[in-house]
Structures are given as structure tokens and as C-alpha cells.
Design an enzyme around this catalytic site. Sequence first.
Site, short mmCIF file in Angstrom:
data_model
loop_
_atom_site.label_atom_id
_atom_site.label_comp_id
_atom_site.label_asym_id
_atom_site.label_seq_id
_atom_site.Cartn_x
_atom_site.Cartn_y
_atom_site.Cartn_z
N CYS A 1 0.81 -1.13 0.06
CA CYS A 1 -0.07 -0.14 -0.02
C CYS A 1 0.91 1.40 0.00
CB CYS A 1 -0.91 -0.17 1.11
SG CYS A 1 -2.50 1.26 0.89
N HIS B 1 -3.57 -5.02 -0.32
CA HIS B 1 -3.25 -5.42 1.03
C HIS B 1 -3.42 -6.92 1.03
CE1 HIS B 1 -3.28 -1.56 3.36
NE2 HIS B 1 -4.00 -1.37 2.57
N GLU C 1 -2.45 -8.82 3.40
CA GLU C 1 -2.47 -9.46 4.71
C GLU C 1 -4.35 -9.36 4.67
OE1 GLU C 1 -1.72 -6.41 3.78
OE2 GLU C 1 -2.03 -4.86 5.21
#
Lengths: 254, 203
Positions: free
Chosen positions: B77, B179, B181
Site C-alpha cells: 500500500c 493489502h 494481509e
Amino acid sequence: MLTKRIIPCLDVKDGRVVKGVNFVNLRDAGDPVELGKRYSDEGADELVFLDITATIRSRKTIVELVEKVAENVFIPFTVGGGISSVDQIDELLRSGAEKVSLNTAAVQNPNLLTEAAQRFGNQCVVLAIDARRCKERKGHWQVTVKAGSEPTGLDVVEWAVKAEKLGAGEILLTSMDADGTKAGYDNELNKAVSDAVNIPVIASGGAGELEHLYDAIVKGGADAVLMASITHFENYTITQMKEYLASRGIPMNL
Amino acid sequence: MLVVIDYNVGNVKSVCNAFRHIGCEAKLSCSPEDIKNAAGLVLPGVAAFGYAISALGPLAGLIKKLALAGKPLLGICVGYQMLFDQSVEYGSHKGLGLISGNVVPIPDTQVIPHMGWNLVKFPRDMDLFADLPKEKHFYFAHSFYADVADPGAKIAYTDYGFQLPASVQKDTIYGTQFHPEKSGNAGLKVLENFSKICKRKAT
């Protein structure tokens, strides 16, 4: 193109997931971390955790819950319930939440939306509105706060428009009339709000059948559909919902 | 061991949680010693560009030196945006300059922020997407994007009314605008691929 989102909602009371009808008659639906993990494994796009106890005592519990969820769930999740300051938001985001939802506190202090958006970005500020249909004014809904117990006199559409200007990045729109009834979303409400704002609207309250999800997106103009009863009590799996919507031409993350 | 660079920006813990979940040791640290000894570096970021780059401070120079010397680096990001030359988010800010290009606003003909799940199509030779089908959905939340100008960079795109670069690779410098994650199993696979790249490089 962004996909439409399926968002299971977990109402948490004293550390357990509960679900009621029209905001009352709560039933136990399981452990929030386990349930969150299950939905994430099944392909949910996001999760929402609402602390419906939201007392000072429960504040610490919800931070611990967010930490535990973040260790086990690898999709975005929103946390809400009793949040009233930028410091609380900071703590919840640092604990692993992607977004926070503001409801009563935003009505009492609309500036909170602006402060939160300026500090954390509007992508993590969700405005939750509990809407009740006005009996005397057709096609109008009233904003209700304090877990649906207190009418405010504010018009839902006007409040949504104002909140977007103040910094809300998304609107979680719950129809109190439809909540828990499994009779379908209030798409007249969804359409009125989604037509009036440019930010995404999450339709909430009333999902019972797969077709209800489709209607909220197509007739209500919702960007995401939120549900509780139909997933918690295993009427439909997330995969079934997504496959159904995809088969009817809705862009989904399958 | 991987080091996730800790420089006081939002939600770096989620990245560590995700690595832990896939059985990969990742240490959250801002110590130059740890950074020098790491098998690979992860530069996360949930913040405005200017704030992030100034919070990174003197670590910026060290990270740049190590990445140019071949230590695998993954920016996520805003951490990914910092790999480029400069950004115009709230003023003009210099980035690490590891990949040529500028960070610019998403055109206002689109809804901003670009937030949600979007389909990323990968060229076959991008290491981060090894063992994944040729396209997958990932979770995005951003208002600026990197306009990549580096002829040496491989790029995976997503469609947001225009071709928006979603991930870039140049030598062993990697970045994702999305993202990983927070992108479910596909995202965890991307992080696992990065950890494998680091292991291969370290042996």
C-alpha cells in the site's frame, strides 16, 4: 470493477455472538472469533463486529476481541458499538480493525466523522444508521440511536448526505423495521440513500432468501449486503450466496 | 527471518499476524541491526505518504541501499507507493526512488477511495503470484496510485475504469497496492511466495 460484497455481521454481547428480531429477543449464535474465522474461510468479503453491550466495562473486552480476530482472520473487518472518540478509534485500528462504525456518537457530535476522516482517512470511517420508517410521512425514515431505543427526529437521507460531506466513507444502513424478520431488505430505503450519496451503501436488516440479496443490490442500489440470521443459523453458506449472485450476473469475488 | 519495518504507522500488526499464520517468522522491528540481518524486508503502510516517508526517517537510506544490493523488499500500500520517485499526496514528497514513476491521484471520474475487492491479472513471470491462477481478487483501499514509468518493471494491473497498476516487480524489489494481509487465501499465498523468494535468496 469492484465486486459487490457479502458481509456477515456479528452482534457481540458479553463476549458471545447474539441475534434478535427487530433488535430484541436475542438468541446465542456462538463464539465471535470462531464464527468470524468460519465466515472468512467460506469466502466472506468483510466482517462487521458490533459490540451491543457497549458499556465502559465492555470497552476492554472489545479491544481484546479485535486483537484475537486480527490474529485469525485475514479479510477486512469493521468494529462498532459505543465508539465516541478519536482515541478509541485509534486503539481499535491499531488492534487490527480495518474500519470503525460510528452511530450514536456521530449524531451527538457530527464533527467526530470529520476528525476521524482527517486522521485515519475516510476509508476507515463507516457511518451506521438505524432507520425506522415514519408512519406519518410516507417515503421517509427517521434516524434512531442508542441501539434503536431513541428517535432523533433526523431524516435518514438528509443525515446520510450530511455525513458524506463530513467524512463518512461508507454507510451501513439498517432497517429496524426489517431487521431479523427474514422478509427482505427495505429496498425503498436503500434506494433513497444510495441515490443520494456517492459513497458505498451496505444494506442491512431483513435478509432471509438469496433473492433478497440480489434485490438489495439491483433494486436498492447497495454496494454490499450485510446479514446475520441467515448465516449464523446456517440457512445458507457464504459460497451459496456468492454463487447465486454471480449466476445472476452480479460481479463477485468467487 | 523477515523483518516487518516498524515506523509508527497504522496497523502493521496485521502483516505480522498474516506471516505468523503461514508459519513464517517475521519480526516487527525498527533496529538497523535487525534490518541489515534480515533475509527480506517488508515495508507496510497505512498512512498518508508524506507522514509515512518522514516517519521512516534515516531508515529510508538504509532500506534503499539494502534493496539495491539485492535484499528482497516488499512494499505494501503506502509502503509500495514509497518505492517510487515522488508523490503529490498533500504536497510533493520524495520517495525512495527504487522504481521510476510518480504517485498521483485516482482520476475523480471514479469513486474515491478505490475500496473493496478488485480482480488483478498477473503476467506469468511475476514471482509474487507463483502457483496462483492467472487472475485473482485482492482487497484495495487507497486514493492515490503509482503511475509506473520504469521500463525494467513487471506490472500486474486491475481495472478501475482505467488500467491501475496493482503490483510491481523490479529485480527483487516487489510491491502491492492491495493489502495481501487482508486478501484472504490469495493474499496469504502472495506473502508465502515472498517468504520463499527470501529463503531462496538467503541460501
